[in-house]
Design a protein around this motif. Structure first.
Motif, PDB file in Angstrom:
ATOM      1  N   ASP A 292       0.831  -1.214   0.000  1.00  0.00           N
ATOM      2  CA  ASP A 292       0.000   0.000   0.000  1.00  0.00           C
ATOM      3  C   ASP A 292       0.859   1.255   0.000  1.00  0.00           C
ATOM      4  OD1 ASP A 292      -2.418  -1.135  -0.182  1.00  0.00           O
ATOM      5  OD2 ASP A 292      -3.131  -0.606   1.825  1.00  0.00           O
ATOM      6  N   SER A 293       1.917   1.229   0.808  1.00  0.00           N
ATOM      7  CA  SER A 293       2.805   2.387   0.913  1.00  0.00           C
ATOM      8  C   SER A 293       3.555   2.626  -0.395  1.00  0.00           C
ATOM      9  CB  SER A 293       3.797   2.188   2.059  1.00  0.00           C
ATOM     10  OG  SER A 293       4.703   3.263   2.129  1.00  0.00           O
ATOM     11  N   LEU A 294       4.094   1.570  -0.984  1.00  0.00           N
ATOM     12  CA  LEU A 294       4.843   1.702  -2.240  1.00  0.00           C
ATOM     13  C   LEU A 294       3.941   2.225  -3.357  1.00  0.00           C
ATOM     14  CD1 LEU A 294       6.985  -1.573  -2.221  1.00  0.00           C
ATOM     15  CD2 LEU A 294       7.677   0.723  -1.546  1.00  0.00           C
ATOM     16  N   PHE A 295       2.721   1.692  -3.431  1.00  0.00           N
ATOM     17  CA  PHE A 295       1.773   2.139  -4.461  1.00  0.00           C
ATOM     18  C   PHE A 295       1.449   3.618  -4.274  1.00  0.00           C
ATOM     19  CE2 PHE A 295      -2.681   3.197  -5.303  1.00  0.00           C
ATOM     20  CZ  PHE A 295      -2.720   3.046  -6.682  1.00  0.00           C
ATOM     21  N   ALA A 296       1.131   4.002  -3.031  1.00  0.00           N
ATOM     22  CA  ALA A 296       0.716   5.376  -2.765  1.00  0.00           C
ATOM     23  C   ALA A 296       1.834   6.370  -3.044  1.00  0.00           C
ATOM     24  CB  ALA A 296       0.242   5.500  -1.316  1.00  0.00           C
ATOM     25  N   LEU A 297       3.071   6.040  -2.657  1.00  0.00           N
ATOM     26  CA  LEU A 297       4.194   6.958  -2.872  1.00  0.00           C
ATOM     27  C   LEU A 297       4.464   7.165  -4.365  1.00  0.00           C
ATOM     28  CD1 LEU A 297       6.539   5.715  -0.025  1.00  0.00           C
ATOM     29  CD2 LEU A 297       5.651   8.045  -0.262  1.00  0.00           C
ATOM     30  N   GLU A 298       4.309   6.110  -5.151  1.00  0.00           N
ATOM     31  CA  GLU A 298       4.478   6.232  -6.608  1.00  0.00           C
ATOM     32  C   GLU A 298       3.332   7.056  -7.205  1.00  0.00           C
ATOM     33  OE1 GLU A 298       5.967   5.669 -10.485  1.00  0.00           O
ATOM     34  OE2 GLU A 298       6.917   5.258  -8.551  1.00  0.00           O
ATOM     35  N   GLU A 299       2.111   6.763  -6.758  1.00  0.00           N
ATOM     36  CA  GLU A 299       0.928   7.425  -7.296  1.00  0.00           C
ATOM     37  C   GLU A 299       0.879   8.901  -6.913  1.00  0.00           C
ATOM     38  OE1 GLU A 299      -2.609   6.645  -9.649  1.00  0.00           O
ATOM     39  OE2 GLU A 299      -0.685   5.653  -9.332  1.00  0.00           O
ATOM     40  N   TRP A 327      -5.613  12.970  -0.993  1.00  0.00           N
ATOM     41  CA  TRP A 327      -5.972  12.731   0.409  1.00  0.00           C
ATOM     42  C   TRP A 327      -6.136  11.230   0.676  1.00  0.00           C
ATOM     43  CZ3 TRP A 327      -5.519  13.409   5.095  1.00  0.00           C
ATOM     44  CH2 TRP A 327      -6.500  13.142   6.059  1.00  0.00           C
ATOM     45  N   GLU A 328      -6.756  10.517  -0.264  1.00  0.00           N
ATOM     46  CA  GLU A 328      -6.889   9.063  -0.128  1.00  0.00           C
ATOM     47  C   GLU A 328      -5.517   8.397  -0.091  1.00  0.00           C
ATOM     48  OE1 GLU A 328      -9.357   7.336  -3.146  1.00  0.00           O
ATOM     49  OE2 GLU A 328     -10.803   8.988  -3.062  1.00  0.00           O
ATOM     50  N   LEU A 329      -4.622   8.848  -0.957  1.00  0.00           N
ATOM     51  CA  LEU A 329      -3.272   8.273  -1.008  1.00  0.00           C
ATOM     52  C   LEU A 329      -2.491   8.589   0.266  1.00  0.00           C
ATOM     53  CD1 LEU A 329      -2.386   9.216  -4.689  1.00  0.00           C
ATOM     54  CD2 LEU A 329      -2.946   6.933  -3.849  1.00  0.00           C
ATOM     55  N   SER A 330      -2.643   9.795   0.782  1.00  0.00           N
ATOM     56  CA  SER A 330      -1.930  10.198   2.002  1.00  0.00           C
ATOM     57  C   SER A 330      -2.300   9.297   3.168  1.00  0.00           C
ATOM     58  CB  SER A 330      -2.253  11.657   2.360  1.00  0.00           C
ATOM     59  OG  SER A 330      -1.792  12.531   1.356  1.00  0.00           O
ATOM     60  N   GLU A 331      -3.564   8.893   3.228  1.00  0.00           N
ATOM     61  CA  GLU A 331      -3.998   8.008   4.313  1.00  0.00           C
ATOM     62  C   GLU A 331      -3.400   6.609   4.167  1.00  0.00           C
ATOM     63  OE1 GLU A 331      -8.117   9.077   6.120  1.00  0.00           O
ATOM     64  OE2 GLU A 331      -8.355   9.179   3.946  1.00  0.00           O
ATOM     65  N   LYS A 332      -3.065   6.213   2.930  1.00  0.00           N
ATOM     66  CA  LYS A 332      -2.376   4.928   2.738  1.00  0.00           C
ATOM     67  C   LYS A 332      -0.924   5.012   3.201  1.00  0.00           C
ATOM     68  CE  LYS A 332      -5.034   3.399  -1.322  1.00  0.00           C
ATOM     69  NZ  LYS A 332      -5.668   2.197  -0.719  1.00  0.00           N
ATOM     70  N   VAL A 333      -0.290   6.180   2.965  1.00  0.00           N
ATOM     71  CA  VAL A 333       1.103   6.364   3.391  1.00  0.00           C
ATOM     72  C   VAL A 333       1.184   6.450   4.903  1.00  0.00           C
ATOM     73  CG1 VAL A 333       3.098   7.921   3.309  1.00  0.00           C
ATOM     74  CG2 VAL A 333       1.748   7.521   1.247  1.00  0.00           C
TER      75      VAL A 333
END
Length: 402
Positions: A292-299, A327-333
């Protein structure tokens, strides 16, 4: 780095995990120290000099500028400078004095220190040192050498001793607006101009990066660029231990600027983030290769690029949707970027906004929203007052600096 982290997780050994983060800090610091040099040509060129800088709001790419992610993958960030309460709240003043000593005076922190020997100024790495930032600035700018020399000789060559006043006014702690790194940038800019050292924007960013490593803060590079340079910036770096920052000033249509001025709103939560291990948690998930973290940081980096594209063509609605996605991605990070209060604030104005994002790491400080067309700041302020009544939650006096 990863070997120690994995061993620490598997063996439940905190010392191994700590060694992982120690390696990151040590490698970054070693690369930085190699590039530092003592500037024997610096001379005090004015009796008094003041630098004022604005703050910044992060729009896209936050966390991708943080080591070790940026060192392994490069980073991409979009941010813009802001005034708070109509002011540039970060101020650094340098003043020449006849005595051959260096004085640090931090009014907002209520600390004052005087140094007439060089050894305490060369001592770094103490997280409880109230003057860690000022010392790191003088070392990074080459005013003070890493070792050796007498302070009296250095100051006589400079043309006198000096006082460094630093202050951040009317900005709550843990604001998420990049205050500490922007203060570092103000210190570097003030020292360069006070001592007649010629510099470019790139020099300024590089020296603030050096400061951050000397202080071992572990933070990223976007804040100092956001505050040190007015306007909307698209900031990127390539992979590498030494981060070389490329800054592109983004020009958007005048109509889009006016629309953003009307629809962008900053909201204060009234609370300060309490999670002390924030950076460690985020870095740990990246080092541990959590999907989840790797996906979000790339996205997140792609989202920053798309935000720039939408703003350059004047599409504020498209930008607002991307802010919401970010905001959705930040919550994954970082799951701690939100909490009950933040969710309540966003929920209370849900039908009034098209986009939302926390400022900085979140968990407190300020939030940012893009209003729906036809909704005003006053509408939002009235709603927040109705819901949160006598609390500190409310609309902040904020202006984008183009």
């Amino acid at each position: 780095m990863r070997l120690h982290y994995y061993l620490g997780v598997v063996l439940e050994d905190e010392n191994e995990i700590q060694e992982c983060f120690h390696i990151i800090q040590a490698e970054m610091l070693e690369a930085t120290v190699k590039s530092l040099s003592y500037n024997e040509n610096a001379r005090i060129v004015t009796d008094r000099h003041t630098v004022n800088l604005p703050l910044r709001v992060n729009w896209g790419g936050g966390w991708s500028d943080t080591p070790p992610y940026c060192n392994e993958n490069g980073g991409t960030v979009l941010n813009v400078a802001i005034l708070l309460n109509g002011k540039k709240p970060v101020e650094v003043t340098l003043e020449r004095i006849d005595e051959l000593k260096i004085v640090f005076d931090s009014r907002d922190m209520d600390v004052h220190g005087e140094f007439d020997t060089i050894e305490p100024l060369q001592a770094t790495g103490d997280p409880f040192d109230p003057f860690a930032l000022q010392k790191a600035c003088l070392l990074a700018c080459g005013i003070i050498p890493q070792k050796g020399y007498k302070l009296e000789d250095i100051l006589r060559r400079l043309g006198g001793g000096f006082v460094m006043h630093s202050e951040v006014t009317d900005v709550p702690k843990g604001s998420g607006l990049g205050t500490s790194s922007i203060l570092s940038a103000a210190c570097v800019k003030a020292v360069f101009e006070f001592t007649g050292i010629e510099f470019t924007e790139e020099d300024l960013y590089a020296h603030v990066l050096a400061m951050e490593q000397i202080m071992s803060t572990g933070g990223g590079w976007q804040d100092q660029v956001g505050g040190a340079t007015p306007g909307l910036k698209y900031i990127s770096s390539m992979p590498g231990l030494k981060q070389e920052i490329k800054v592109t000033h983004v020009e958007i249509p005048e109509s889009a600027r006016k629309e953003l001025d009307e629809r962008f709103v900053l909201i204060y939560t009234g609370q300060r983030r309490l999670a002390r291990n924030l950076l460690r948690d985020v870095v740990g998930r990246y080092v541990g290769n959590e999907p989840d973290s790797l996906f979000a940081l790339e996205e997140i980096q792609k989202t920053a690029a798309l935000m720039r594209f939408e703003l350059e063509r004047g599409n504020v609605d498209g930008f607002a949707k991307l802010l919401d996605y970010h905001w959705e991605l930040s919550e994954k990070v970082d799951a701690g970027s939100s909490n009950t209060l933040i969710e309540q604030i966003f929920s209370s104005i849900e039908e009034m906004i098209d986009g939302r994002l926390v400022c900085g790491a979140g968990g407190g400080g300020f939030l940012q929203v893009i209003l729906k067309k036809g909704i005003t700041r006053e509408d939002v302020e009235k709603r927040l007052n109705e819901v949160f009544m006598d609390s500190l939650v409310g609309v902040a006096d904020c202006k984008l600096v183009w």
